[in-house]
Design a protein around this motif. Sequence first.
Motif, mmCIF file in Angstrom:
data_model
loop_
_atom_site.group_PDB
_atom_site.id
_atom_site.type_symbol
_atom_site.label_atom_id
_atom_site.label_comp_id
_atom_site.label_asym_id
_atom_site.label_seq_id
_atom_site.Cartn_x
_atom_site.Cartn_y
_atom_site.Cartn_z
ATOM 1 N N LEU A 160 -28.548 -38.062 -44.379
ATOM 2 C CA LEU A 160 -28.856 -36.916 -45.819
ATOM 3 C C LEU A 160 -28.581 -38.136 -46.921
ATOM 4 O O LEU A 160 -27.339 -37.874 -47.193
ATOM 5 C CB LEU A 160 -28.170 -35.951 -45.503
ATOM 6 N N THR A 161 -29.536 -37.609 -48.007
ATOM 7 C CA THR A 161 -28.984 -38.060 -49.209
ATOM 8 C C THR A 161 -29.810 -37.851 -50.384
ATOM 9 O O THR A 161 -31.133 -37.011 -49.900
ATOM 10 C CB THR A 161 -29.267 -39.783 -49.123
ATOM 11 N N GLY A 162 -29.396 -37.220 -50.872
ATOM 12 C CA GLY A 162 -29.174 -36.614 -52.694
ATOM 13 C C GLY A 162 -29.169 -35.476 -52.499
ATOM 14 O O GLY A 162 -28.511 -34.282 -51.131
ATOM 15 N N ASN A 163 -29.807 -34.491 -53.327
ATOM 16 C CA ASN A 163 -29.453 -33.194 -53.463
ATOM 17 C C ASN A 163 -30.106 -32.106 -52.443
ATOM 18 O O ASN A 163 -31.926 -32.480 -52.343
ATOM 19 C CB ASN A 163 -30.431 -32.474 -54.947
ATOM 20 N N GLN A 164 -29.424 -31.619 -51.341
ATOM 21 C CA GLN A 164 -30.221 -30.425 -51.282
ATOM 22 C C GLN A 164 -30.388 -29.224 -50.610
ATOM 23 O O GLN A 164 -30.261 -28.286 -49.775
ATOM 24 C CB GLN A 164 -28.904 -30.992 -48.898
ATOM 25 N N GLY A 165 -29.805 -28.408 -51.705
ATOM 26 C CA GLY A 165 -29.926 -27.135 -52.843
ATOM 27 C C GLY A 165 -28.518 -26.549 -52.482
ATOM 28 O O GLY A 165 -27.772 -27.121 -52.265
ATOM 29 N N ASN A 166 -28.249 -25.492 -53.559
ATOM 30 C CA ASN A 166 -27.418 -24.672 -53.549
ATOM 31 C C ASN A 166 -26.678 -23.632 -52.289
ATOM 32 O O ASN A 166 -26.222 -23.065 -52.624
ATOM 33 C CB ASN A 166 -26.569 -24.148 -54.179
ATOM 34 N N PHE A 167 -26.901 -23.810 -51.020
ATOM 35 C CA PHE A 167 -26.468 -23.090 -49.658
ATOM 36 C C PHE A 167 -25.967 -23.676 -48.965
ATOM 37 O O PHE A 167 -25.905 -24.916 -48.676
ATOM 38 C CB PHE A 167 -27.574 -22.429 -50.150
ATOM 39 N N TRP A 168 -25.361 -23.244 -47.715
ATOM 40 C CA TRP A 168 -25.130 -23.879 -46.793
ATOM 41 C C TRP A 168 -26.097 -23.949 -45.717
ATOM 42 O O TRP A 168 -26.902 -23.152 -45.469
ATOM 43 C CB TRP A 168 -24.005 -22.775 -45.615
ATOM 44 N N GLN A 169 -26.566 -25.356 -45.225
ATOM 45 C CA GLN A 169 -27.222 -25.250 -44.221
ATOM 46 C C GLN A 169 -26.768 -25.345 -42.990
ATOM 47 O O GLN A 169 -26.110 -26.040 -42.545
ATOM 48 C CB GLN A 169 -28.485 -26.003 -44.600
ATOM 49 N N ARG A 170 -27.819 -25.545 -41.465
ATOM 50 C CA ARG A 170 -27.359 -25.583 -40.422
ATOM 51 C C ARG A 170 -27.597 -26.780 -40.134
ATOM 52 O O ARG A 170 -28.847 -26.596 -40.497
ATOM 53 C CB ARG A 170 -27.859 -24.139 -39.463
ATOM 54 N N LYS A 171 -27.364 -27.159 -38.815
ATOM 55 C CA LYS A 171 -27.869 -28.777 -38.205
ATOM 56 C C LYS A 171 -26.964 -28.671 -36.881
ATOM 57 O O LYS A 171 -26.430 -28.484 -37.320
ATOM 58 C CB LYS A 171 -27.632 -29.956 -38.991
ATOM 59 N N ALA A 172 -28.158 -28.971 -35.988
ATOM 60 C CA ALA A 172 -27.378 -29.159 -34.681
ATOM 61 C C ALA A 172 -28.430 -30.893 -34.279
ATOM 62 O O ALA A 172 -29.208 -30.815 -34.240
ATOM 63 C CB ALA A 172 -28.118 -27.629 -33.644
ATOM 64 N N LEU A 173 -27.364 -31.354 -33.395
ATOM 65 C CA LEU A 173 -27.555 -32.747 -33.584
ATOM 66 C C LEU A 173 -27.204 -33.266 -31.658
ATOM 67 O O LEU A 173 -25.596 -32.754 -31.123
ATOM 68 C CB LEU A 173 -26.688 -33.750 -34.018
ATOM 69 N N THR A 174 -27.684 -33.226 -31.335
ATOM 70 C CA THR A 174 -27.807 -33.815 -30.352
ATOM 71 C C THR A 174 -27.036 -35.171 -29.577
ATOM 72 O O THR A 174 -26.876 -36.552 -30.283
ATOM 73 C CB THR A 174 -29.208 -33.845 -28.938
ATOM 74 N N LEU A 175 -25.958 -35.373 -29.216
ATOM 75 C CA LEU A 175 -25.093 -36.331 -29.193
ATOM 76 C C LEU A 175 -25.581 -37.664 -27.357
ATOM 77 O O LEU A 175 -25.685 -36.447 -26.491
ATOM 78 C CB LEU A 175 -23.409 -36.100 -28.793
ATOM 79 N N SER A 176 -26.254 -38.802 -27.229
ATOM 80 C CA SER A 176 -26.307 -39.265 -26.492
ATOM 81 C C SER A 176 -25.187 -40.249 -25.845
ATOM 82 O O SER A 176 -24.113 -39.637 -25.935
ATOM 83 C CB SER A 176 -27.433 -40.130 -27.160
ATOM 84 N N GLY A 177 -25.553 -40.109 -24.788
ATOM 85 C CA GLY A 177 -24.773 -41.351 -24.005
ATOM 86 C C GLY A 177 -24.761 -41.080 -21.837
ATOM 87 O O GLY A 177 -25.697 -40.502 -22.361
ATOM 88 N N ASP A 178 -24.997 -41.967 -21.479
ATOM 89 C CA ASP A 178 -24.483 -41.949 -20.375
ATOM 90 C C ASP A 178 -23.940 -41.321 -19.056
ATOM 91 O O ASP A 178 -23.728 -41.658 -17.908
ATOM 92 C CB ASP A 178 -24.528 -43.331 -19.243
ATOM 93 N N GLY A 179 -23.333 -40.593 -19.675
ATOM 94 C CA GLY A 179 -21.802 -39.871 -19.478
ATOM 95 C C GLY A 179 -20.762 -40.818 -18.591
ATOM 96 O O GLY A 179 -20.033 -40.080 -18.771
ATOM 97 N N GLU A 180 -20.508 -41.473 -19.175
ATOM 98 C CA GLU A 180 -19.521 -42.413 -18.798
ATOM 99 C C GLU A 180 -18.430 -42.857 -20.129
ATOM 100 O O GLU A 180 -17.234 -43.290 -19.611
ATOM 101 C CB GLU A 180 -20.135 -44.211 -18.030
ATOM 102 N N GLU A 181 -18.892 -43.557 -21.268
ATOM 103 C CA GLU A 181 -18.124 -43.199 -22.431
ATOM 104 C C GLU A 181 -17.690 -42.478 -23.062
ATOM 105 O O GLU A 181 -18.423 -41.221 -23.580
ATOM 106 C CB GLU A 181 -18.763 -44.841 -23.159
#
Length: 166
Positions: A116-137
């Motif tokens: 994310l770059t630059g002004n995103q607004g004067n308020f709290w924003q929610r973000k959910a990200l999926t973490l990838s991987g094969d389960g081994e590391e």
Amino acid sequence: HCNFEFDLCGWKQDENDNFNWHLRTSSTAKLGTGPATDHTLQEPSGHYIFIKSSFFQLPGQKARISSPLLSRKNKNCKVCEVVVIIFYYHMYGAHIGSLIIYQRTTLKHEKILLNLTGNQGNFWQRKALTLSGDGEEDFQVVFEGIAGEGPKDGIALDDLTFSREC
């Protein structure tokens, strides 16, 4: 889950950066920098972590903070199919820098999950990200804040939560 009300909850400042994320409240903030309240309590006395551009940081300098080491193979969840991190961010200012979120393996390979770059607004924003991987590391999540050019501009994070299974 970390709401930063008492400490950094095991999150660590990276050593290969230029400055640090700071635990703070809006009541200790100077006027015009950062959010008016934290996200958790919605009060000026609530805590969050914050970086701001200032005369001490040059534009482009970085502050990095990393999660505790996470394992998809922990005994509570065997092998997790999907791991998610949910967090709230506040990025406000005319010359704000960037917030980059990485997933870093134990071998130090980093994959960008969000930029994310630059002004995103004067308020709290929610973000959910999926973490990838094969389960081994095992892996960590790294939040990198990059200083912008405005002395009143800042980036705040609050309520960092990993999916319940892990």
